[in-house]
Design a protein around this motif. Structure first.
Motif: not given
Length: 656
Positions: A56-59, A64-65, A157-159, A193-194
């Motif tokens: 999730g942190m990678i996502y 942001w990228l 939902f992914v990962g 995400l929030a």
């Protein structure tokens, strides 16, 4: 184990930190004990928890990228192709680089393709969309929101490995077990995400907007996304809270011991505090609440305070994710400081009255029109030492005789031109319906009643700005212009027309003004400007059509009072037309039909594209968007029929 490590471990009691083990750091999350000394089911569950969080942190980094990449590409494109007219210059430069010679009549293939694409986009995406939900917003704005929501839904939902693990509880009977599911990792994901969306929401709300500096899009255009990003954050927060309430209050055993132990923890308390503050922000933002309970100024101040306290509560809830929150606070502080710097630059200087340097408000001369039925109208005029702003930009005005804690946006109706000593004239019109404007109108009315009528009353004004877009950027002499205004919306379009009538004449250009007012007397608001348009507009084929909408006087009486009246048809150059009637027929003809007016204008265009400027009630702008959208045709533009290339520029402060 150090105290800092203990603080990072307290919220996760599933791990047995009393055992001799190492601590594995995870960015934005609690440390993990390795190797895992729990039962196999709990260890498998912990694997899912930490892996889904790390992904999730990678996502969020990818999220942001992606935003930075879009902004970088947008900003570079604006500087590589500095467009006087967004379509023409871009295509011209691309064509030159490819060695293409545009066709003299229809233009190059690339130019026609680009224009056709822009026209088709306006045709399908310019009208309002689902007003019951989104208000007066275009399909394009709703489409951007749908794309953003879909993007966030995918990352929600992914990962995540979805499963169910039933694990025993030490010291409890065999039938008392913990049920661990992927609900916990998923709830954590939407919570992350929030947090990640918080600085984006602040960016969308900034008046001194970095987004506007990069993209050239006025900050007001981002207000819709700010509001709906807030709604998304609220939904994510509710889902995050609901997920963990189900986990701690139902799936984990024994109850109510587990629930009581969890809800007493500081991070859980701060989480509920943050959610309560977010719900308060949401409730206070309802238009009905603003109109009937709090008022706009209370809403604005409360919004600032609650938002900052909310971010503080988020840090208290999960300080490991403050990497997303600190930038939000910094952006907000920078925005506020920049506003005061702007204000200081406009008002700080050498004071001739005192012979010293200092801060001084502007002294505005006021004119007053009494209108008990629709609201009194005030016009303010003064000269100010400053650089000229761009046509279409607005200022926030603070009236010191009312309250120094309130400011309101107004568009100058005067043309931003410096005089011989570096001063620019400011002229504003506003209707006093309530709040601060009504208070100032009352003050001016009292001054008129008390002092000599030969003396013009004055009031002190503090400026902040200018903000917004340059609405005449790329407005070349071959572009036809239609201006549509309702009431005090005339201030948005007048500078455009004043600039046009001072330019070189193009006999093939079509220029028209449609203005709807309540009373004939309302034309006095801009009497000098109308006189200039009448005097200079004849050479430019300017047609002025003024509709009087709320008087039952006869048509002849209405027409005889018009300044610069030359024709009753409104079809002659420089003419002024008033549409009014008496009796029952007045209800059918009192307001201009925006769609018919736009179609008639575009139908009468001999050559060239058109630009429509609009300002007025939200309903009128909605009709204008639909009418302009219908006039655009990508296929016809591609064939070289430029009159179907119609761009709308409207006052986008409708949702303030």
């Amino acid at each position: 184990m150090g105290a800092s490590h203990v603080s990072l471990l307290q919220p996760r009691h599933i791990q047995n930190f009393s055992e001799d083990s190492e601590l594995e750091p995870h960015w934005g999350y609690a440390y993990r004990q390795v190797p895992c000394t729990n039962d196999p089911g709990s260890c498998a569950y912990l694997d899912v928890v930490y892996e889904s969080h790390d992904r999730g942190m990678i996502y969020m980094g990818i999220f942001w990228l992606t935003i930075f990449g879009i902004l970088l590409a947008w900003g570079l494109a604006r500087r590589i192709f500095p467009a006087r007219e967004p379509v023409d210059d871009l295509i011209a430069q691309l064509s030159q680089r490819q060695g293409e010679q545009p066709e003299p009549s229809k233009g190059s293939f690339l130019s026609r393709s680009w224009r056709a694409l822009a026209s088709s986009t306006r045709h399908y995406l310019l009208p309002n969309s689902v007003r019951a939900i989104f208000g007066h917003t275009t399909r394009l704005q709703v489409l951007i929101l749908v794309v953003l929501t879909s993007y966030l839904t995918i990352w929600s939902f992914v990962g995540i490995v979805y499963g169910r693990w039933v694990t025993p509880i030490k010291g409890q009977p065999e039938h008392v077990v913990n049920t661990r599911t992927s609900l916990g990792p998923w709830a954590d994901r939407v919570g992350v995400l929030a947090y990640a969306l918080t600085p984006l929401s602040v960016l969308f709300a900034s008046r001194e907007s970095l987004l506007s500096m990069i993209t050239g899009v006025p900050y007001t255009s981002f207000m819709f996304l700010h509001r709906w990003t807030g709604y998304i954050i609220l939904a994510q927060s509710l889902l995050h809270t609901l997920g963990w309430v189900l986990v701690e209050g139902w799936l984990y055993q024994p109850q109510p011991k587990v629930w009581n132990g969890w809800v007493e923890q500081d991070y859980a308390i701060w989480g509920f505090v943050a959610l309560t503050l977010l719900l308060m922000i949401w409730i206070f933002s309802f238009p009905w609440v603003i109109r009937n309970v709090t008022g706009y100024e209370f809403f604005r101040k409360a919004h600032y305070v609650l938002a900052m306290v909310y971010i503080g509560a988020l840090i208290g809830h999960w300080e490991q994710l403050q990497c997303f929150l600190v930038p939000g606070i910094v952006l907000w502080v920078v925005d506020r400081l920049a506003r005061y710097v702007r204000m200081g630059m406009l008002h700080f200087g050498y004071l001739r009255d005192t012979g010293r340097w200092g801060f001084a408000a502007a002294k505005a001369e006021a004119k007053f029109w009494k209108d008990e039925k629709h609201g009194d109208v005030v016009r303010l005029d003064w000269h100010h030492q400053q650089s000229p702003w761009k046509i279409g930009q607005h200022f926030f005005l603070c009236f010191t005789e009312g309250s120094i804690w309130q400011s309101h946006p107004f568009t100058p109706l005067s043309l931003p031109v410096s005089d011989e000593i570096g001063r620019v004239k400011h002229s504003y019109i506003f209707r006093a319906k309530g709040g601060e404007t009504k208070k100032i109108a009352k003050v001016i009315a009292e001054k008129l009643a008390e002092q000599d009528k030969a003396v013009t009353p004055t009031t002190s004004v503090i400026l902040q700005g200018a903000y917004g877009e340059n609405t005449v950027e790329g407005l070349t002499q071959d572009i036809n212009v239609l201006c549509v205004a309702g009431g005090t919306g005339i201030t948005y379009v007048l500078p455009v027309l004043l600039r046009l009538v001072r330019e070189k004449v193009n006999p093939n250009r079509k220029v028209e003004l449609i203005w709807a007012v309540k009373r004939r007397q309302d034309m006095e608001w801009v009497g000098p400007e109308l006189e200039e348009l009448r005097r200079l507009g004849a050479a430019h084929n300017l047609v002025i059509r003024i509709f009087v909408t709320a008087e039952e006087d006869s048509e002849s009486e209405s027409e005889s009072s018009l300044p610069g009246k030359e024709s009753k048809t409104g079809n002659d150059a420089g003419s002024v037309q008033s549409v009014s009637s008496s009796g029952s027929s007045m209800r059918q003809t009192q307001r201009p039909d925006v769609a018919v007016s736009v179609n008639e204008f575009i139908g009468g265009v001999a050559q060239g594209s058109s630009r429509v400027f609009g300002s007025g009630p939200p309903s009128m702008i909605g009709e204008l968007r639909s009418a302009v959208a219908q006039c655009n045709s990508g296929s016809k533009v591609f064939k070289g029929e430029e009159r179907f290339d119609v761009r709308l520029v409207c006052d986008d402060r409708l949702e303030w």
